[in-house]
Design a protein around this motif. Structure first.
Motif, short mmCIF file in Angstrom:
data_model
loop_
_atom_site.label_atom_id
_atom_site.label_comp_id
_atom_site.label_asym_id
_atom_site.label_seq_id
_atom_site.Cartn_x
_atom_site.Cartn_y
_atom_site.Cartn_z
N UNK A 8 0.79 -1.22 0.00
CA UNK A 8 0.00 0.00 0.00
C UNK A 8 0.83 1.28 0.00
N UNK A 9 2.10 1.21 0.31
CA UNK A 9 2.98 2.38 0.26
C UNK A 9 3.49 2.52 -1.17
N UNK A 10 2.92 3.47 -1.91
CA UNK A 10 3.21 3.58 -3.34
C UNK A 10 4.67 3.87 -3.66
N UNK A 11 5.34 4.69 -2.86
CA UNK A 11 6.75 4.98 -3.12
C UNK A 11 7.61 3.73 -2.96
N UNK A 29 0.81 -5.03 -9.85
CA UNK A 29 0.77 -4.29 -8.59
C UNK A 29 -0.66 -4.19 -8.06
N UNK A 30 -0.79 -4.42 -6.76
CA UNK A 30 -2.06 -4.20 -6.05
C UNK A 30 -1.76 -3.35 -4.83
N UNK A 31 -2.63 -2.37 -4.54
CA UNK A 31 -2.37 -1.52 -3.38
C UNK A 31 -3.20 -1.91 -2.15
N UNK A 32 -3.89 -3.06 -2.25
CA UNK A 32 -4.62 -3.57 -1.08
C UNK A 32 -4.87 -5.07 -1.26
N UNK A 33 -5.24 -5.71 -0.18
CA UNK A 33 -5.44 -7.15 -0.21
C UNK A 33 -6.60 -7.60 -1.07
N UNK A 34 -7.65 -6.82 -1.13
CA UNK A 34 -8.80 -7.17 -1.96
C UNK A 34 -8.41 -7.20 -3.43
N UNK A 35 -7.66 -6.20 -3.86
CA UNK A 35 -7.20 -6.15 -5.24
C UNK A 35 -6.23 -7.30 -5.53
N UNK A 36 -5.38 -7.62 -4.57
CA UNK A 36 -4.42 -8.72 -4.74
C UNK A 36 -5.18 -10.03 -4.97
N UNK A 37 -6.20 -10.29 -4.18
CA UNK A 37 -6.98 -11.51 -4.36
C UNK A 37 -7.65 -11.56 -5.73
N UNK A 50 3.83 -9.96 -0.56
CA UNK A 50 2.69 -9.39 0.16
C UNK A 50 3.14 -8.57 1.34
N UNK A 51 2.64 -7.35 1.42
CA UNK A 51 2.83 -6.50 2.59
C UNK A 51 2.02 -7.10 3.73
N UNK A 52 2.53 -7.01 4.93
CA UNK A 52 1.80 -7.54 6.08
C UNK A 52 0.63 -6.63 6.45
N UNK A 53 0.84 -5.33 6.40
CA UNK A 53 -0.20 -4.38 6.79
C UNK A 53 -0.68 -3.59 5.58
N UNK A 54 -1.85 -3.96 5.06
CA UNK A 54 -2.46 -3.21 3.96
C UNK A 54 -3.97 -3.17 4.17
N UNK A 55 -4.63 -2.27 3.48
CA UNK A 55 -6.08 -2.15 3.62
C UNK A 55 -6.83 -3.39 3.14
N UNK A 56 -8.03 -3.56 3.66
CA UNK A 56 -9.00 -4.62 3.36
C UNK A 56 -8.55 -5.98 3.88
#
Length: 72
Positions: A8-11, A29-37, A50-56
């Motif tokens: 979720x951190x775009x930079x 690229x996905x900026x949240x877990x819902x999009x990743x799924x 996968x980032x550990x802390x992301x939205x959704x």
């Protein structure tokens, strides 16, 4: 090789994508877990980052949901 980066951190994501591209690795690229799924449902990836802390859904939740789909 194609990987999915969920961050979720775009930079930070941009830096990782640039590094992977320099190594010849294609990256979605996905900026949240819902999009990743969603992306995993419609595409094939050789690896997930996968980032550990992301939205959704956080990275752990994404792993759990994918595992449940693979092993009903």
């Amino acid at each position: 090789m194609i990987v999915l980066l969920a961050e979720d951190e775009r930079n930070l994501a941009a830096l990782i994508i640039d590094y992977l591209a320099a190594e010849g690795i294609e990256c979605d690229y996905a900026d949240n877990g819902k999009m990743a799924l969603h992306l995993v449902e419609v595409n094939h990836y050789d690896a997930l980052i996968l980032d550990i802390e992301m939205p959704y859904f956080d990275g752990f939740a994404v792993c759990s949901k994918l595992s449940a789909l693979a092993h009903p």
